[in-house]
Design a protein around this motif. Structure first.
Motif, short mmCIF file in Angstrom:
data_model
loop_
_atom_site.label_atom_id
_atom_site.label_comp_id
_atom_site.label_asym_id
_atom_site.label_seq_id
_atom_site.Cartn_x
_atom_site.Cartn_y
_atom_site.Cartn_z
N MET A 1 26.38 -11.40 -83.22
CA MET A 1 25.68 -10.50 -82.33
C MET A 1 26.64 -9.50 -81.71
N PRO A 2 27.53 -8.89 -82.49
CA PRO A 2 28.45 -7.91 -81.92
C PRO A 2 27.68 -6.76 -81.29
N SER A 3 28.14 -6.33 -80.13
CA SER A 3 27.52 -5.20 -79.44
C SER A 3 28.60 -4.15 -79.23
N ASP A 4 28.32 -3.23 -78.34
CA ASP A 4 29.29 -2.18 -78.04
C ASP A 4 30.46 -2.70 -77.22
N ALA A 5 30.28 -3.82 -76.53
CA ALA A 5 31.34 -4.35 -75.68
C ALA A 5 32.48 -4.87 -76.54
N LYS A 6 33.67 -4.64 -76.06
CA LYS A 6 34.84 -5.07 -76.82
C LYS A 6 35.50 -6.27 -76.15
N ILE A 7 36.35 -6.92 -76.93
CA ILE A 7 37.20 -7.97 -76.41
C ILE A 7 38.53 -7.30 -76.13
N PRO A 26 38.53 -11.79 -87.85
CA PRO A 26 37.42 -12.32 -88.67
C PRO A 26 36.08 -12.40 -87.92
N LEU A 27 36.08 -12.37 -86.61
CA LEU A 27 34.83 -12.44 -85.86
C LEU A 27 34.01 -11.16 -85.98
N GLY A 28 34.67 -10.05 -86.26
CA GLY A 28 33.96 -8.79 -86.42
C GLY A 28 33.66 -8.05 -85.13
N TYR A 29 34.15 -8.51 -84.01
CA TYR A 29 33.94 -7.83 -82.74
C TYR A 29 34.92 -6.68 -82.60
N ARG A 30 34.54 -5.71 -81.78
CA ARG A 30 35.47 -4.64 -81.45
C ARG A 30 36.58 -5.21 -80.59
N LEU A 31 37.81 -4.84 -80.90
CA LEU A 31 38.95 -5.32 -80.14
C LEU A 31 39.66 -4.15 -79.48
N GLY A 32 40.12 -4.37 -78.26
CA GLY A 32 40.93 -3.39 -77.56
C GLY A 32 42.22 -4.07 -77.14
N ARG A 33 43.18 -3.29 -76.75
CA ARG A 33 44.46 -3.86 -76.33
C ARG A 33 45.00 -3.13 -75.12
N SER A 114 40.69 -22.46 -83.04
CA SER A 114 40.21 -22.86 -81.72
C SER A 114 39.92 -21.63 -80.85
N LEU A 115 40.81 -20.66 -80.91
CA LEU A 115 40.61 -19.44 -80.13
C LEU A 115 39.36 -18.69 -80.57
N ARG A 116 39.15 -18.56 -81.88
CA ARG A 116 37.95 -17.88 -82.38
C ARG A 116 36.68 -18.59 -81.91
N THR A 117 36.70 -19.91 -81.93
CA THR A 117 35.53 -20.68 -81.50
C THR A 117 35.23 -20.42 -80.02
N LYS A 118 36.25 -20.47 -79.19
CA LYS A 118 36.07 -20.24 -77.75
C LYS A 118 35.60 -18.81 -77.48
N VAL A 119 36.24 -17.86 -78.14
CA VAL A 119 35.91 -16.45 -77.92
C VAL A 119 34.47 -16.17 -78.37
N ARG A 120 34.09 -16.66 -79.53
CA ARG A 120 32.72 -16.42 -80.03
C ARG A 120 31.70 -16.98 -79.03
N TYR A 121 31.92 -18.20 -78.59
CA TYR A 121 30.98 -18.83 -77.66
C TYR A 121 30.90 -18.04 -76.35
N LEU A 122 32.02 -17.75 -75.74
CA LEU A 122 32.03 -17.06 -74.44
C LEU A 122 31.48 -15.64 -74.55
N TYR A 123 31.88 -14.92 -75.58
CA TYR A 123 31.43 -13.55 -75.76
C TYR A 123 29.91 -13.50 -75.96
N ASP A 124 29.41 -14.35 -76.87
CA ASP A 124 27.98 -14.35 -77.15
C ASP A 124 27.17 -14.80 -75.94
N ALA A 125 27.65 -15.80 -75.22
CA ALA A 125 26.94 -16.25 -74.01
C ALA A 125 26.89 -15.14 -72.98
#
Length: 183
Positions: A1-7, A26-33, A114-125
């Motif tokens: 469920m990627p949206s306009d919001a970035k990580i 691999p999650l496909g989300y927009r990333l910023g740094r 582990s990081l991908r799992t946590k990020v996917r859950y928190l971001y989607d929630a």
């Protein structure tokens, strides 16, 4: 469920930023740094940040300082934050982080799976939470804009004159439905 919001990934070391971006790609989300706490705050305040991956110890504004500031603002207080530390477990840091509402405290080096799992859950929630808030605001606006008849209230009936002019006009009082009416 990627949206306009970035990580937003925040660390003062380029090699760590690169490793974290590679782990999350691999999650496909927009990333910023961002390479500092100040830069992170500026990006978050501009909007469109759905999750913050934040190094604890950076020169200038630390990760905890960034979280303290974000939690004071209504627009940013619910953004999920994962703090990263390379200095091992520290009871005071852990207590301070969780007291600020940080979602997790992760030790470096980071396990990518582990990081991908946590990020996917928190971001989607968080995205689901924002979508529900938006829907509630829309529904409240609809209810506010509609007349009482549309939301279930019955209009008042006009007063009926009594055949005897000495009796004041009476309103009809609804009678409960009888068993015969319900069939």
């Amino acid at each position: 469920m990627p949206s306009d919001a970035k990580i937003l990934i925040v660390d003062d070391h380029e090699d760590t930023l690169y490793a974290l971006e590679s782990a999350l790609a691999p999650l496909g989300y927009r990333l910023g740094r961002a390479t500092s706490g100040d830069e992170a705050l500026k990006q978050v305040l501009r909007g469109q940040v759905g999750l913050l991956l934040l190094d604890v110890r950076m020169p200038g504004v630390s990760g905890l300082d960034v979280v303290r500031y974000l939690r004071r603002l209504e627009q940013t207080q619910h953004i999920p934050v994962i703090l990263l530390t390379g200095f091992g477990a520290d009871h005071e840091l852990t207590a301070a982080a969780f007291a600020l509402g940080v979602a997790d405290l992760v030790m470096k080096p980071v396990d990518p799976w582990s990081l991908r799992t946590k990020v996917r859950y928190l971001y989607d929630a968080h995205q689901r939470h924002l979508a529900l808030e938006h829907e509630v605001r829309e529904l409240r606006a609809l209810v506010k804009d509609h007349d009482p008849v549309a939301v279930g209230a019955r209009p008042a009936r006009p007063a009926r004159p009594h055949p005897d002019p000495r009796v004041p006009p009476q309103r009809d009082v609804e009678q409960p439905a009888t068993a015969q009416d319900r069939t």
